[in-house]
Design a protein around this motif. Sequence first.
Motif, mmCIF file in Angstrom:
data_model
loop_
_atom_site.group_PDB
_atom_site.id
_atom_site.type_symbol
_atom_site.label_atom_id
_atom_site.label_comp_id
_atom_site.label_asym_id
_atom_site.label_seq_id
_atom_site.Cartn_x
_atom_site.Cartn_y
_atom_site.Cartn_z
ATOM 1 N N GLU A 422 -2.611 74.022 47.348
ATOM 2 C CA GLU A 422 -1.859 72.767 47.502
ATOM 3 C C GLU A 422 -0.386 73.056 47.762
ATOM 4 O O GLU A 422 0.233 72.455 48.663
ATOM 5 C CB GLU A 422 -2.008 71.923 46.230
ATOM 6 C CG GLU A 422 -3.397 71.364 45.999
ATOM 7 C CD GLU A 422 -3.497 70.634 44.674
ATOM 8 O OE1 GLU A 422 -2.434 70.337 44.085
ATOM 9 O OE2 GLU A 422 -4.622 70.381 44.216
ATOM 10 N N ARG A 426 1.811 72.245 51.281
ATOM 11 C CA ARG A 426 2.980 71.357 51.283
ATOM 12 C C ARG A 426 4.207 72.064 51.861
ATOM 13 O O ARG A 426 5.037 71.438 52.535
ATOM 14 C CB ARG A 426 3.277 70.889 49.854
ATOM 15 C CG ARG A 426 2.262 69.888 49.314
ATOM 16 C CD ARG A 426 2.781 69.238 48.045
ATOM 17 N NE ARG A 426 1.852 68.238 47.542
ATOM 18 C CZ ARG A 426 0.938 68.445 46.618
ATOM 19 N NH1 ARG A 426 0.842 69.663 46.074
ATOM 20 N NH2 ARG A 426 0.133 67.495 46.220
ATOM 21 N N ASP A 434 0.006 64.323 50.616
ATOM 22 C CA ASP A 434 -0.721 64.742 49.403
ATOM 23 C C ASP A 434 -1.908 65.594 49.811
ATOM 24 O O ASP A 434 -2.501 65.408 50.886
ATOM 25 C CB ASP A 434 -1.186 63.526 48.608
ATOM 26 C CG ASP A 434 -1.525 63.890 47.170
ATOM 27 O OD1 ASP A 434 -1.305 65.041 46.770
ATOM 28 O OD2 ASP A 434 -2.005 62.996 46.441
#
Length: 441
Positions: A422, A426, A434
């Motif tokens: 994650e 990002r 998200d």
Amino acid sequence: MSVVAAAVLLTIKLVAGLAVHSLGLVSEALHSGTDLVAALLTFFAVGVAVRPADVTHQYGHGKAEHLSALAEATILVGASILIAWRAINHLVGATPTRVEATWYALVVIAVVIVVDLSRTLVSLRGARRYQSAALQASALHFGTDLLGSAAVLVGLVLVRAGYARADSAAALFVAALVLLAAARLMKRNVDVLMDRAPAEAEEAALAAIAGIEPAVEVRRLRMRQAGPRQFADVVITVPPGAAVGQGHEAADRVEAAVHDALPGSDVVVHVEPQEDEAAIRERAHAAALGVPEVREVHNVTVLDVGGRTEVSLHLKLPGEVTLEEAHEVANQVENAIAAAVPEIDSVQTHIEPLGEAVAGRRMADDRAERDVVLRIVRDVTGEGPRELRFVRTDEGLLAYLTLGLDPSSPLAEAHARASEIEERIRLARPDIADVIVHTEP
């Protein structure tokens, strides 16, 4: 002894007071009348209090003493108000007074003082020996009689010296003294009848339990008193793996320690298994979800802060509720957790609005985003994701991916890999709002 003394004093005070027109002596006679009633109440109450427990009074009859003491205090209040009213009338001149401070009146007061002193000492010794609230009330009652009689003696001496109103002033002093003693007596016995925790006994019980070797953890201690007897309900914890016999042995040690500290006490010990942080978190989470308005609970954290167990959690509520309504729900959650998990000392809640449903649509061309995500997943896990899709919403681009990991890998390791993926996605593509990673074996 108290009953006989009260009857004798009532007679000689009343006769002497009427003979010399002394309000002080008459007020003392009235006081002795209340003494007679109080002594009879004590006599009856002690007889009831010593009866053993039975089917209808399973904790014994000890509170009969406190009822008697409360009734005695009520009588004292009534008598003192009457005495004060007559004394004030004499002092302001509303009622004429003529006191004859004769020698036999002084002799009567001297005899009264000797009797008051003897019965005060006898009652006090009995109260200490038997830990009796009724006898203690009588000792206090007779002690105020002693001081009151001394005040009347001083008043009569001053009357002989030419101060005519000194007798009424002495009577007023007696009334004030009795009122003060009655107020203290009422408070002490109302506290017992309302099951106020006896602070000194509670401290003694906790100190006794703290001295046990090996140590036991006290989860809760509740105490109350009836007559001279203390009742203690103790909840202790033992390791979850402890055998029944070990828990029983720990309970026996606690019971013996409290009995040694408080002889004659009635002790009930309940044994519970110790709970770890995870169990406390689960119980707090379940209690919070039990509040009807709560839609979601997350980020439940259990902390040990200086020996205190504190819990913090996030609550999600419908976005349309007002702040006042949300605050009330948060209070309900905190109360529910405190009731369900009494070992928690403090609860902190963070209120968040529940996310509303938003419209989403699949991307027509997601090759650029897909290439970046596939590369990152292969770098971290050595293979591509089982599923990958992108959804465009009003709040931004969402990435959904499913990872297949070794079934024997620890959950903490799987979570760490998902978090790393994650974070790298990002950083590589800030336009992705998200990233939702699902892990499965």
